[in-house]
Design an enzyme around this catalytic site. Structure first.
Site, PDB file in Angstrom:
ATOM      1  N   ASP A  19      33.946  40.858  42.741  1.00  0.00           N
ATOM      2  CA  ASP A  19      35.423  40.519  43.500  1.00  0.00           C
ATOM      3  C   ASP A  19      35.161  40.890  44.905  1.00  0.00           C
ATOM      4  O   ASP A  19      34.385  41.861  45.175  1.00  0.00           O
ATOM      5  CB  ASP A  19      36.612  40.889  42.630  1.00  0.00           C
ATOM      6  CG  ASP A  19      36.715  42.172  42.440  1.00  0.00           C
ATOM      7  OD1 ASP A  19      35.857  43.085  42.775  1.00  0.00           O
ATOM      8  OD2 ASP A  19      37.586  42.640  42.130  1.00  0.00           O
ATOM      9  N   SER A  53      42.279  43.112  45.864  1.00  0.00           N
ATOM     10  CA  SER A  53      41.077  42.960  44.870  1.00  0.00           C
ATOM     11  C   SER A  53      40.915  41.599  44.876  1.00  0.00           C
ATOM     12  O   SER A  53      40.461  40.934  45.917  1.00  0.00           O
ATOM     13  CB  SER A  53      41.935  43.371  43.567  1.00  0.00           C
ATOM     14  OG  SER A  53      40.810  43.170  42.681  1.00  0.00           O
TER      15      SER A  53
END
Length: 570
Positions: free
Chosen positions: A302, A150
């Site tokens: 992200d 992530s």
């Protein structure tokens, strides 16, 4: 002479046997000779599943992401799948992001599955995490894996596991799989691939996912409104570049500027300190371009494209970044408004959020006469709500950490569809002479003004984990009964599953799975939560304060500072 804890050395010696490759053994020997502290941190425990699967620093050892730890996970998962789906063809889908080693680690995982007779659908190049969730259901798989860390720093990678409903693992299933993995030795892992069982997937799934995103994220916005909206988009060197520009173009948004300096996927994330849209610095480049172009909205995602940051023009015409709670309430309210207009909203529908997110979500749900389900941090819990309530329609929902989910075609936070939804809101509001920012303050006028703040304290390594544990222990053993001049009325301890009403001393049970979270509620309506992160070496403090209207903004800002000072947090 350098001292190494015998327990650590016992773990280390297993990695110095012929099963492990020579490069791994050489690295370990160098650490023994020159880096005993690093050796301890690499081997003192097994890397564990957290709120977002398994995530950690890449390197050698039991507490690191590498081919052996992921191979062992995959072998245990293969064994579990064969028990759960006996006498069936078992299929898994695998995706990966832009991080260092993601592609090679994805191939290792595919090899182990195939070596165990399991059919593998492997994306040939990087793809967004929400597309993997979609692919699991689209391809009728029993399981899915995505290799990603992530928004963590470049040295991290990770391994998320999805089940046949497209959602991530939740208890008790995750515990059963962990038990299966813990019962294995590394030598039990079969790394010998069966290439006949590995099939690469690309355009067919991409097209299906894009079409589903358009169906769920579009709401009758006129083409004129779309043409009049100026969008600046940055992928922050991540996977969203493969899908978001395509979906926006398919939806009819032509006035889109991509931040080219951040468009190439790169695991070093060279133009940002952190590829996390929660951090204002990550959007600086996009904001500068947007300012020069007089853009209406900035979107940044992200690396694995499940979170998005949004900036919009405020009443002075300056771009202002929305926090995760603000973005969530705008998108949720707009969805409910649209479904109500279409006549498709019923009182069996529901929205969802998490225990550390804004209480304003419950106010909105009450106004629309629907349910607001609240779960632990992590979208796996929202996916579980969808799975556990098949007779109820999930409209949408999110959490304060910049994640949002539109409908249930993806069972995880989805920055692709959420980006489209944000642009639909911005285009429609601009067309009627309003704005996203004005819309936000209309909601504050209606439901009350909520202001939130997140403070994260970074505590790395074994020592950091011990510090975090001590902080949480102290807050349990010596709880606050007054915070910055306001009496504490309720203390919720999700680790013990209890809620204490401080005035009556009555203790009730919390109907939610156990988790290491403490939440304080005070007499003046403040809410303070403490929670160790499940994916990063941090302890997080979530503050929410409220007032009847936005004119009291300065008072609430002062109130937040008073609470932080009282808790000795900075």
């Amino acid at each position: 002479m350098i001292y190494v804890d015998p327990a650590i050395l016992e773990r280390v010696n297993k990695w110095l046997t012929p099963f492990f490759d020579s490069e791994t053994q050489h690295t370990i020997k160098e650490m023994i000779a020159h880096d005993p502290e690093g050796l301890e941190d690499s081997f003192y425990k097994n890397l564990a599943f957290g709120t977002g699967g398994m995530r950690g620093v890449m390197g050698v050892g039991d507490n690191r992401i590498n081919k052996y730890t992921l191979g062992k996970n995959t072998q245990g998962l293969s064994n579990y799948l064969k028990k759960q789906f006996a006498n069936q063809e078992i299929k898994v889908a695998i995706a990966y992001d832009c991080r260092h080693n993601s592609k090679s680690l994805a191939r290792v995982v595919a090899n182990v599955f195939s070596a165990n007779g399991i059919k593998v659908y492997l994306f040939s190049d990087l793809r967004p995490t929400p597309e993997l969730s979609f692919a699991v259901k689209h391809l009728n798989c029993q399981c899915g894996i995505v290799l990603t860390a992530s928004h963590n720093p470049p040295e991290y990678n990770g391994y998320k596991v999805y089940w046949e409903d497209g959602g991530q693992l939740v208890p008790p299933q995750d515990g059963e799989i962990i038990s299966e993995i813990n019962g294995l030795e590394y030598t039990d892992v079969n790394f010998e691939e069966n290439s006949d069982l590995i099939e690469y997937i690309d355009e067919e799934v991409d097209t299906a996912f894009a079409e589903a995103s358009l169906k769920n994220g579009s709401f009758n916005t006129s083409q004129k409104a779309k043409d009049n909206l100026k969008i600046v988009f940055t992928s922050l060197h991540g996977t969203s570049i493969t899908m978001i520009p395509r979906v926006l173009e398919d939806a009819g948004y032509k006035n889109v500027t991509v931040v080219n300096a951040q468009a190439t996927p790169d695991g070093d994330f060279p133009t940002v300190v952190s590829p996390n849209p929660e951090e204002p610095e990550a959007l600086e480049m996009a904001l500068e371009i947007a300012k020069n172009q007089d853009a209406d909205i900035v979107i940044g995602t992200d690396p694995d494209c499940d979170r998005l940051g949004i900036a919009v023009k405020n009443n002075e015409g300056n771009l202002e970044i929305l926090n995760g709670n603000q973005a969530m309430i705008i998108k949720t309210h707009f969805l409910l408004e649209q479904h109500k207009k279409q006549g498709s909203l019923t009182n069996t529908d529901f929205i969802a959020t998490t225990i550390v997110s804004t209480p304003m979500m419950q106010q909105i749900a009450s106004d629309y006469n629907i349910d607001c389900k609240i779960g632990l941090t992590g979208f796996k819990w929202i996916a579980k709500m969808v799975k556990d309530n098949p007779s109820q329609y999930f409209v949408g929902g999110g959490e304060e950490s910049f994640g949002f989910m539109v409908g249930d075609f993806v069972r995880d936070k989805d920055a692709v569809t959420a980006t489209l939804l944000a642009c639909e809101i911005a285009a429609q509001k601009k067309e009627i002479g309003s704005s996203v920012y004005q819309y936000l303050y209309e909601l504050y006028d209606k439901y009350g003004y909520y202001q939130e703040k997140l403070v994260s304290l970074v505590k790395k390594g074994k020592k950091g984990a011990e510090e975090i544990s001590k902080i949480m222990k102290k807050m349990r053993e010596a709880p606050f009964f007054e915070i910055a001049g306001s009496k504490v009325t309720i203390i919720e301890d999700y680790l013990n599953g209890t809620s204490l009403h401080t005035e009556t001393k009555e203790v009730s049970s919390l109907d939610i799975p156990r988790s290491n979270v403490l939440i304080y509620y005070t007499e003046d309506g403040s809410k303070i939560a403490a929670r160790p992160s499940g994916t990063e070496p941090k302890i997080k403090f979530y503050l929410s304060v409220c007032a009847s209207n936005p004119t009291q903004k300065k008072h609430l800002e002062s109130r937040i500072q008073e609470i932080l000072s009282h808790l000795n947090i900075s």
